[in-house]
Design a protein around this motif. Sequence first.
Motif, PDB file in Angstrom:
ATOM      1  N   GLY A 157       0.806  -1.227   0.000  1.00 18.37           N
ATOM      2  CA  GLY A 157       0.000   0.000   0.000  1.00 18.37           C
ATOM      3  C   GLY A 157       0.836   1.272   0.000  1.00 18.37           C
ATOM      4  N   GLY A 158       2.106   1.151  -0.390  1.00 19.15           N
ATOM      5  CA  GLY A 158       3.032   2.275  -0.264  1.00 19.15           C
ATOM      6  C   GLY A 158       2.815   3.419  -1.234  1.00 19.15           C
ATOM      7  N   ARG A 159       2.105   3.186  -2.323  1.00 17.32           N
ATOM      8  CA  ARG A 159       1.934   4.254  -3.318  1.00 17.32           C
ATOM      9  C   ARG A 159       0.550   4.876  -3.291  1.00 17.32           C
ATOM     10  N   THR A 204       1.691  -3.890   9.193  1.00 20.72           N
ATOM     11  CA  THR A 204       1.928  -2.455   9.144  1.00 20.72           C
ATOM     12  C   THR A 204       3.233  -2.151   9.865  1.00 20.72           C
ATOM     13  N   LYS A 205       3.496  -0.873  10.104  1.00 22.15           N
ATOM     14  CA  LYS A 205       4.824  -0.488  10.605  1.00 22.15           C
ATOM     15  C   LYS A 205       4.674   0.581  11.671  1.00 22.15           C
ATOM     16  N   THR A 206       5.760   0.870  12.364  1.00 25.62           N
ATOM     17  CA  THR A 206       5.799   2.087  13.174  1.00 25.62           C
ATOM     18  C   THR A 206       6.890   2.971  12.600  1.00 25.62           C
ATOM     19  N   PHE A 250       9.393  -2.334  12.240  1.00 28.40           N
ATOM     20  CA  PHE A 250      10.093  -1.054  12.319  1.00 28.40           C
ATOM     21  C   PHE A 250      10.296  -0.588  10.874  1.00 28.40           C
ATOM     22  N   HIS A 251       9.794   0.610  10.562  1.00 30.12           N
ATOM     23  CA  HIS A 251       9.838   1.105   9.185  1.00 30.12           C
ATOM     24  C   HIS A 251      11.227   1.676   8.873  1.00 30.12           C
ATOM     25  N   GLY A 252      11.997   0.999   8.025  1.00 35.94           N
ATOM     26  CA  GLY A 252      13.308   1.506   7.567  1.00 35.94           C
ATOM     27  C   GLY A 252      13.237   1.751   6.086  1.00 35.94           C
ATOM     28  N   GLY A 253      14.209   2.234   5.429  1.00 40.38           N
ATOM     29  CA  GLY A 253      15.378   2.775   5.943  1.00 40.38           C
ATOM     30  C   GLY A 253      16.636   1.896   5.866  1.00 40.38           C
ATOM     31  N   TRP A 254      17.569   2.564   6.419  1.00 39.48           N
ATOM     32  CA  TRP A 254      18.906   1.974   6.478  1.00 39.48           C
ATOM     33  C   TRP A 254      19.332   1.646   7.889  1.00 39.48           C
ATOM     34  N   LEU A 304       9.470  -9.297   0.128  1.00 35.56           N
ATOM     35  CA  LEU A 304      10.233  -8.387  -0.734  1.00 35.56           C
ATOM     36  C   LEU A 304       9.513  -7.080  -0.992  1.00 35.56           C
ATOM     37  N   MET A 305      10.233  -5.969  -0.830  1.00 37.90           N
ATOM     38  CA  MET A 305       9.816  -4.690  -1.401  1.00 37.90           C
ATOM     39  C   MET A 305      10.560  -4.549  -2.729  1.00 37.90           C
ATOM     40  N   ARG A 306      10.062  -3.687  -3.597  1.00 38.67           N
ATOM     41  CA  ARG A 306      10.712  -3.414  -4.885  1.00 38.67           C
ATOM     42  C   ARG A 306      10.933  -4.702  -5.689  1.00 38.67           C
ATOM     43  N   SER A 307       9.940  -5.595  -5.615  1.00 39.38           N
ATOM     44  CA  SER A 307      10.038  -6.910  -6.276  1.00 39.38           C
ATOM     45  C   SER A 307      10.269  -6.779  -7.771  1.00 39.38           C
ATOM     46  N   THR A 322      11.657  -3.908  -9.150  1.00 43.47           N
ATOM     47  CA  THR A 322      12.639  -2.805  -9.219  1.00 43.47           C
ATOM     48  C   THR A 322      12.032  -1.404  -9.083  1.00 43.47           C
ATOM     49  N   SER A 323      10.794  -1.302  -8.571  1.00 36.79           N
ATOM     50  CA  SER A 323      10.115   0.005  -8.456  1.00 36.79           C
ATOM     51  C   SER A 323      10.161   0.776  -9.770  1.00 36.79           C
ATOM     52  N   ASN A 324      10.099   0.041 -10.866  1.00 37.79           N
ATOM     53  CA  ASN A 324      10.069   0.602 -12.230  1.00 37.79           C
ATOM     54  C   ASN A 324      11.430   1.092 -12.745  1.00 37.79           C
ATOM     55  N   ALA A 325      12.491   0.949 -11.964  1.00 39.00           N
ATOM     56  CA  ALA A 325      13.802   1.457 -12.402  1.00 39.00           C
ATOM     57  C   ALA A 325      14.280   0.705 -13.660  1.00 39.00           C
ATOM     58  N   ALA A 385       6.251 -11.543  -2.422  1.00 35.70           N
ATOM     59  CA  ALA A 385       6.725 -10.416  -3.233  1.00 35.70           C
ATOM     60  C   ALA A 385       5.638  -9.351  -3.207  1.00 35.70           C
ATOM     61  N   LEU A 386       5.951  -8.188  -2.626  1.00 42.13           N
ATOM     62  CA  LEU A 386       4.951  -7.112  -2.559  1.00 42.13           C
ATOM     63  C   LEU A 386       4.837  -6.411  -3.902  1.00 42.13           C
ATOM     64  N   MET A 387       3.602  -6.064  -4.256  1.00 47.30           N
ATOM     65  CA  MET A 387       3.342  -5.315  -5.486  1.00 47.30           C
ATOM     66  C   MET A 387       2.348  -4.204  -5.157  1.00 47.30           C
TER      67      MET A 387
HETATM   68  N1  LIG Z   1      10.925   1.068   3.470  1.00 47.98           N
HETATM   69  C1  LIG Z   1       9.862   0.334   3.237  1.00 47.98           C
HETATM   70  O1  LIG Z   1       9.278  -0.208   4.146  1.00 47.98           O
HETATM   71  C2  LIG Z   1       9.367   0.163   1.825  1.00 47.98           C
HETATM   72  C3  LIG Z   1      10.011   0.790   0.750  1.00 47.98           C
HETATM   73  C4  LIG Z   1       9.532   0.555  -0.553  1.00 47.98           C
HETATM   74  C5  LIG Z   1       8.427  -0.276  -0.723  1.00 47.98           C
HETATM   75  N2  LIG Z   1       7.813  -0.849   0.347  1.00 47.98           N
HETATM   76  C6  LIG Z   1       6.621  -1.732   0.199  1.00 47.98           C
HETATM   77  O2  LIG Z   1       6.733  -2.467  -0.992  1.00 47.98           O
HETATM   78  C7  LIG Z   1       5.586  -2.214  -1.823  1.00 47.98           C
HETATM   79  C8  LIG Z   1       5.981  -2.307  -3.252  1.00 47.98           C
HETATM   80  O3  LIG Z   1       6.803  -1.191  -3.550  1.00 47.98           O
HETATM   81  P1  LIG Z   1       7.531  -1.033  -4.929  1.00 47.98           P
HETATM   82  O4  LIG Z   1       8.418   0.128  -4.881  1.00 47.98           O
HETATM   83  O5  LIG Z   1       8.086  -2.390  -5.252  1.00 47.98           O
HETATM   84  O6  LIG Z   1       6.326  -0.666  -5.863  1.00 47.98           O
HETATM   85  P2  LIG Z   1       5.928  -1.325  -7.244  1.00 47.98           P
HETATM   86  O7  LIG Z   1       4.898  -2.312  -6.964  1.00 47.98           O
HETATM   87  O8  LIG Z   1       7.117  -1.692  -8.056  1.00 47.98           O
HETATM   88  O9  LIG Z   1       5.272  -0.033  -7.911  1.00 47.98           O
HETATM   89  C9  LIG Z   1       6.074   0.912  -8.479  1.00 47.98           C
HETATM   90  C10 LIG Z   1       5.171   2.049  -8.768  1.00 47.98           C
HETATM   91  O10 LIG Z   1       5.427   3.041  -7.796  1.00 47.98           O
HETATM   92  C11 LIG Z   1       5.944   4.193  -8.450  1.00 47.98           C
HETATM   93  N3  LIG Z   1       7.109   4.572  -7.660  1.00 47.98           N
HETATM   94  C12 LIG Z   1       8.273   3.954  -7.551  1.00 47.98           C
HETATM   95  N4  LIG Z   1       9.103   4.612  -6.705  1.00 47.98           N
HETATM   96  C13 LIG Z   1       8.391   5.677  -6.293  1.00 47.98           C
HETATM   97  C14 LIG Z   1       8.665   6.712  -5.385  1.00 47.98           C
HETATM   98  N5  LIG Z   1       9.842   6.794  -4.738  1.00 47.98           N
HETATM   99  N6  LIG Z   1       7.709   7.642  -5.143  1.00 47.98           N
HETATM  100  C15 LIG Z   1       6.516   7.555  -5.780  1.00 47.98           C
HETATM  101  N7  LIG Z   1       6.197   6.574  -6.654  1.00 47.98           N
HETATM  102  C16 LIG Z   1       7.121   5.652  -6.892  1.00 47.98           C
HETATM  103  C17 LIG Z   1       6.297   3.829  -9.846  1.00 47.98           C
HETATM  104  O11 LIG Z   1       5.955   4.894 -10.704  1.00 47.98           O
HETATM  105  P3  LIG Z   1       6.870   5.440 -11.920  1.00 47.98           P
HETATM  106  O12 LIG Z   1       6.135   5.038 -13.132  1.00 47.98           O
HETATM  107  O13 LIG Z   1       6.872   6.888 -11.661  1.00 47.98           O
HETATM  108  O14 LIG Z   1       8.254   4.867 -11.831  1.00 47.98           O
HETATM  109  C18 LIG Z   1       5.395   2.621 -10.105  1.00 47.98           C
HETATM  110  O15 LIG Z   1       4.161   3.047 -10.635  1.00 47.98           O
HETATM  111  C19 LIG Z   1       5.115  -0.834  -1.379  1.00 47.98           C
HETATM  112  O16 LIG Z   1       3.789  -0.602  -1.740  1.00 47.98           O
HETATM  113  C20 LIG Z   1       5.325  -0.936   0.112  1.00 47.98           C
HETATM  114  O17 LIG Z   1       4.278  -1.673   0.686  1.00 47.98           O
HETATM  115  C21 LIG Z   1       8.280  -0.650   1.606  1.00 47.98           C
END
Ligand SMILES: NC(=O)c1ccc[n+]([C@@H]2O[C@H](COP(=O)([O-])OP(=O)(O)OC[C@H]3O[C@@H](n4cnc5c(N)ncnc54)[C@H](OP(=O)(O)O)[C@@H]3O)[C@@H](O)[C@H]2O)c1
Length: 273
Positions: free
Chosen positions: A20-22, A77-79, A108-112, A198-201, A203-206, A241-243
Motif C-alpha cells: 500500500g506504499g503508493r 503495518t509499521k511504526t 520497524f519502518h526503515g530505511g537503512w 520483498l519490497m521493490r520486487s 525494481t520500483s520501475n527502475a 513479493a509485494l506489489m
Molecule cells: N521502506 C519500506 O518499508 C518500503 C520501501 C519501498 C516499498 N515498500 C513496500 O513495498 C511495496 C511495493 O513497492 P515497490 O516500490 O516495489 O512498488 P511497485 O509495486 O514496483 O510499484 C512501483 C510504482 O510506484 C511508483 N514509484 C516507484 N518509486 C516511487 C517513489 N519513490 N515515489 C513515488 N512513486 C514511486 C512507480 O511509478 P513510476 O512510473 O513513476 O516509476 C510505479 O508506478 C510498497 O507498496 C510498500 O508496501 C516498503
Amino acid sequence: MQYRTLGKTGLNVSEIGYGGGRVRPEHDEISLVNMLHHAMDSGLNYFDTAPDYGGGYSETIIGKAIAGRRKSCIVATKTEAYDPDGIAIDVEGSLQRLGTDYIDVLQFHGGWFYAEDTERILNGGGLAAYLKLKQEGKVRFIGFSADGPSGGIEQFIATGEFDMMQIHYNLMYQSTCDAFGRRGIIPDAVAQEMGIVLMRSTTSNAFQNLMKHCFPNEMADVDVDSFLLNYSLSNPMVNVALMSLQRIDDVDWTNAVSDNVDARLDLQAIHGR
Ligand SMILES: NC(=O)c1ccc[n+]([C@@H]2O[C@H](COP(=O)([O-])OP(=O)(O)OC[C@H]3O[C@@H](n4cnc5c(N)ncnc54)[C@H](OP(=O)(O)O)[C@@H]3O)[C@@H](O)[C@H]2O)c1
C-alpha cells in the motif's frame, strides 16, 4: 495464486502481497476497495502498509477492504517511531484506521537503520515495546523493513527475536542474497527461520524505465513486469513479493505470474557461470 510459509510465523501467505506504499488521498476509495476485494477473491491474503503511506489513507483503505473478512487477511503495518511512547501512539492509530483490534505483523519502518536508530531499537526500549505488544496480543509477529544491508540489521537478526524481514531484492539489486542462497542478509535471516517479504520486487520501475530509455521502440511489446516478478519469485528464500497493485488488471497479471510455476528460473544456473 501460490502460497508459501512465512518463516517461523507458520503463516500460509500468498506469494503475491499487496503493497500500500503508493496509495495517496487523491486515489479513488471505491476503486481501491473493489480492487482489493478482487485480489482477496483471487487468493491474495497478505497486505503491507504503514502509518506514513498517504498520511494514513493507505491503512484506512485496507481497513475498509478487510471489514467483514478480517480473519482471512494477514495485515502487516509499521511504526515510524522507534521509541516506546512513539510506538504506542503509532500502533493505536493503525488499529483505529485498520478497524481491527490486532495487527498480524508489526515492522520497524526503515530505511537503512543508522547507528542511532539501531541504538533506539535495541537499547532504548523499541524492541522491548514490540515484544510487550506481542505478549499483550495486540501484535502477532514482529519484524522490520529495510532498503538494504547494514550493521544494524545484522544486529537485529542476531537477536533471534524477529519473525520476519521486509527487504529490497530483485533482478537489479542482489546484494541482499547471492544466487546460491549462502551470502547476504536474506540467507542470514532465513538461518534464524525469519520470513522474507520483498519490497521493490519489480525494481520500483527502475529497470523498466532504463529499458524504455535505451530501447524506446523495441520495448513496447515486451512484458518486462512479468519477467521481473517471475525472477523475484524464483528465489526459494522469498515468501512474499509485494506489489503496489493499482488496477483489477494488476491483480490478474500478477496472479498469472504466480500460477505459471513452470516459468520459474534456475537462478544458480543463470548466475553461477
Ligand atoms: N521502506 C519500506 O518499508 C518500503 C520501501 C519501498 C516499498 N515498500 C513496500 O513495498 C511495496 C511495493 O513497492 P515497490 O516500490 O516495489 O512498488 P511497485 O509495486 O514496483 O510499484 C512501483 C510504482 O510506484 C511508483 N514509484 C516507484 N518509486 C516511487 C517513489 N519513490 N515515489 C513515488 N512513486 C514511486 C512507480 O511509478 P513510476 O512510473 O513513476 O516509476 C510505479 O508506478 C510498497 O507498496 C510498500 O508496501 C516498503
